[in-house]
Design a protein around this motif. Structure first.
Motif, PDB file in Angstrom:
ATOM      1  N   ASN A 134      33.217  21.102  13.877  1.00 43.70           N
ATOM      2  CA  ASN A 134      32.262  21.848  14.699  1.00 43.70           C
ATOM      3  C   ASN A 134      32.957  22.524  15.875  1.00 43.70           C
ATOM      4  OD1 ASN A 134      29.221  22.310  15.359  1.00 43.70           O
ATOM      5  ND2 ASN A 134      30.134  21.642  17.272  1.00 43.70           N
ATOM      6  N   ASP A 135      33.881  21.793  16.517  1.00 45.83           N
ATOM      7  CA  ASP A 135      34.615  22.373  17.654  1.00 45.83           C
ATOM      8  C   ASP A 135      35.438  23.581  17.206  1.00 45.83           C
ATOM      9  OD1 ASP A 135      33.729  20.982  19.824  1.00 45.83           O
ATOM     10  OD2 ASP A 135      35.314  19.487  19.806  1.00 45.83           O
TER      11      ASP A 135
ATOM     12  N   PRO B 196      29.074  23.687  27.063  1.00 44.43           N
ATOM     13  CA  PRO B 196      27.689  23.590  27.527  1.00 44.43           C
ATOM     14  C   PRO B 196      27.118  22.186  27.299  1.00 44.43           C
ATOM     15  CG  PRO B 196      28.011  25.468  26.059  1.00 44.43           C
ATOM     16  CD  PRO B 196      29.223  24.607  25.929  1.00 44.43           C
TER      17      PRO B 196
ATOM     18  N   THR C  24      26.393  24.080  12.562  1.00 47.38           N
ATOM     19  CA  THR C  24      27.260  24.322  13.719  1.00 47.38           C
ATOM     20  C   THR C  24      26.397  24.376  14.966  1.00 47.38           C
ATOM     21  OG1 THR C  24      28.741  25.621  12.345  1.00 47.38           O
ATOM     22  CG2 THR C  24      28.956  25.908  14.708  1.00 47.38           C
ATOM     23  N   THR C  25      26.867  23.744  16.006  1.00 45.66           N
ATOM     24  CA  THR C  25      26.112  23.754  17.253  1.00 45.66           C
ATOM     25  C   THR C  25      27.036  24.130  18.401  1.00 45.66           C
ATOM     26  OG1 THR C  25      24.589  22.494  18.649  1.00 45.66           O
ATOM     27  CG2 THR C  25      26.425  21.281  17.713  1.00 45.66           C
ATOM     28  N   MET C  26      26.451  24.739  19.426  1.00 47.46           N
ATOM     29  CA  MET C  26      27.260  25.286  20.514  1.00 47.46           C
ATOM     30  C   MET C  26      27.136  24.463  21.794  1.00 47.46           C
ATOM     31  SD  MET C  26      28.504  27.879  18.912  1.00 47.46           S
ATOM     32  CE  MET C  26      29.087  29.198  19.960  1.00 47.46           C
TER      33      MET C  26
ATOM     34  N   LYS D 205      31.340  30.607  32.801  1.00 47.66           N
ATOM     35  CA  LYS D 205      31.429  30.214  31.401  1.00 47.66           C
ATOM     36  C   LYS D 205      32.556  29.209  31.257  1.00 47.66           C
ATOM     37  CE  LYS D 205      34.403  33.925  29.695  1.00 47.66           C
ATOM     38  NZ  LYS D 205      34.551  34.964  28.701  1.00 47.66           N
TER      39      LYS D 205
ATOM     40  N   MET E 237      28.047  34.292  24.452  1.00 46.40           N
ATOM     41  CA  MET E 237      26.957  33.422  24.875  1.00 46.40           C
ATOM     42  C   MET E 237      26.552  33.784  26.302  1.00 46.40           C
ATOM     43  SD  MET E 237      26.829  29.284  24.828  1.00 46.40           S
ATOM     44  CE  MET E 237      28.584  29.265  25.003  1.00 46.40           C
TER      45      MET E 237
ATOM     46  N   ALA F 240      36.214  25.290  25.322  1.00 43.04           N
ATOM     47  CA  ALA F 240      35.065  24.600  24.759  1.00 43.04           C
ATOM     48  C   ALA F 240      35.563  23.494  23.860  1.00 43.04           C
ATOM     49  CB  ALA F 240      34.204  25.584  23.980  1.00 43.04           C
ATOM     50  N   ASN F 241      35.259  22.290  24.241  1.00 50.51           N
ATOM     51  CA  ASN F 241      35.677  21.155  23.442  1.00 50.51           C
ATOM     52  C   ASN F 241      34.578  20.101  23.550  1.00 50.51           C
ATOM     53  OD1 ASN F 241      36.886  18.875  22.376  1.00 50.51           O
ATOM     54  ND2 ASN F 241      38.919  19.473  23.080  1.00 50.51           N
ATOM     55  N   LEU F 242      33.645  20.184  22.610  1.00 51.20           N
ATOM     56  CA  LEU F 242      32.477  19.299  22.695  1.00 51.20           C
ATOM     57  C   LEU F 242      32.878  17.839  22.489  1.00 51.20           C
ATOM     58  CD1 LEU F 242      29.749  21.445  20.859  1.00 51.20           C
ATOM     59  CD2 LEU F 242      30.546  21.539  23.225  1.00 51.20           C
ATOM     60  N   GLY F 243      33.943  17.622  21.699  1.00 50.96           N
ATOM     61  CA  GLY F 243      34.442  16.257  21.503  1.00 50.96           C
ATOM     62  C   GLY F 243      34.935  15.679  22.813  1.00 50.96           C
ATOM     63  N   GLU F 244      35.657  16.491  23.581  1.00 53.59           N
ATOM     64  CA  GLU F 244      36.174  16.021  24.873  1.00 53.59           C
ATOM     65  C   GLU F 244      35.026  15.764  25.852  1.00 53.59           C
ATOM     66  OE1 GLU F 244      39.059  18.574  26.791  1.00 53.59           O
ATOM     67  OE2 GLU F 244      38.988  17.350  28.613  1.00 53.59           O
TER      68      GLU F 244
ATOM     69  N   LEU G 297      32.034  14.777  25.156  1.00 52.48           N
ATOM     70  CA  LEU G 297      31.439  13.488  24.790  1.00 52.48           C
ATOM     71  C   LEU G 297      32.319  12.332  25.262  1.00 52.48           C
ATOM     72  CD1 LEU G 297      30.155  13.667  21.094  1.00 52.48           C
ATOM     73  CD2 LEU G 297      28.820  13.278  23.168  1.00 52.48           C
TER      74      LEU G 297
ATOM     75  N   LEU H 209      24.495  18.222  17.496  1.00 52.58           N
ATOM     76  CA  LEU H 209      25.729  17.448  17.378  1.00 52.58           C
ATOM     77  C   LEU H 209      25.466  16.055  16.777  1.00 52.58           C
ATOM     78  CD1 LEU H 209      28.559  18.399  17.972  1.00 52.58           C
ATOM     79  CD2 LEU H 209      28.507  17.129  20.101  1.00 52.58           C
TER      80      LEU H 209
ATOM     81  N   VAL I 187      25.490  16.793  13.181  1.00 52.79           N
ATOM     82  CA  VAL I 187      26.867  17.060  12.721  1.00 52.79           C
ATOM     83  C   VAL I 187      27.597  15.741  12.488  1.00 52.79           C
ATOM     84  CG1 VAL I 187      29.131  17.928  13.455  1.00 52.79           C
ATOM     85  CG2 VAL I 187      27.094  19.341  13.798  1.00 52.79           C
TER      86      VAL I 187
END
Lengths: 58, 181
Positions: A33-34, B101, B43-45, B7, B1, B11-15, B17, B33, B36
């Motif tokens: 996803n990332d 985000p 896919t999510t933003m 902004k 976006m 972008a690192n959604l894993g980080e 979390l 997520l 996911v």
């Protein structure tokens, strides 16, 4: 065609893609996803720059 | 976006979390997520969480938000930092941070709070931390009542993911993390 396959066609869901994701670990799914996120942002940025250049007078 | 005044520099959604967990914030991962992580190929933003509203947790969450330069997502260019009262109310706090985000939700569909949702979560071992994720079955139940077109579009994918999970691991699959093959 089996009843199950018909249902699949009607919903339009890619069952093979789901099976593939279920074989991944939660960490791998998150990374996928990332990666998608970063690619989308990059493509949007390229598109925006392209549009900006299009509008510039020659 | 469109994210207003700032902004994310990356972008690192894993980080995002991981950093929330390291900060000791009590929360439940919900939204895209959560789907996911449980195997739905969507896919999510952003990261959507429902947080515990205990004063101690709000203090930890505020300190975390400061550390990642969180500001409200706005249509104008004003930089507005989240306040204690934002996190202790019943609304949604939509933020931009340095690493992606983050949506902080006091309640979700049907007025459900952190405490209401706890029994519908699955705990996943994520980078050495216990991550609480809203289980897929409950996610589907909540999305069924949603008026958001994105939710309606995703619903068949979530249902098929749950069907395959149950076929593979049985109905109790969500009590523990799905094994990797």
């Amino acid at each position: 065609m089996s009843e199950e396959a018909k249902t699949d066609d009607q919903s339009g869901v890619d069952r093979g893609l789901i099976a593939m994701f279920l074989k991944m670990s939660p960490e791998e799914r998150l990374q996928a996803n990332d990666n998608a996120f970063r690619t989308i942002m990059e493509l949007r940025d390229v598109y925006r720059r392209h549009k900006t250049n299009e509008r510039k007078p020659r | 976006m469109s994210i207003g005044g700032t902004k994310p520099t990356s972008a690192n959604l894993g980080e995002l979390l991981e950093r929330l967990l390291e900060a000791g914030v009590d929360f439940i991962l919900v939204g895209g997520l959560a789907a996911v992580i449980q195997g739905a190929p969507v896919t999510t933003m952003d990261v959507d969480i429902v947080h515990s509203q205990s004063p101690e947790n709000i203090a930890r969450l505020l300190a975390f938000l400061k550390s990642v330069d969180a500001v409200q997502r706005r249509m104008d260019d004003n930089l507005v930092e989240p306040k204690e009262r934002d996190l202790s109310g019943k609304g949604h706090v939509l933020l931009t941070t340095r690493i992606g985000p983050l949506d902080i939700l006091a309640v979700i569909e049907g007025g459900r709070t952190y405490e209401d949702l706890l029994e519908h979560t699955v705990e996943i071992d994520f980078r050495g931390h216990a991550l609480r994720v809203l289980d897929l079955k409950t996610l589907i139940e909540l999305k069924k009542t949603s008026t958001d077109p994105k939710d309606k579009q995703r619903l068949p994918v979530l249902k098929e993911t749950l069907r395959q999970l149950e076929e593979k691991y049985g109905r109790g699959h969500d009590k523990e993390d799905s094994p990797k093959e």
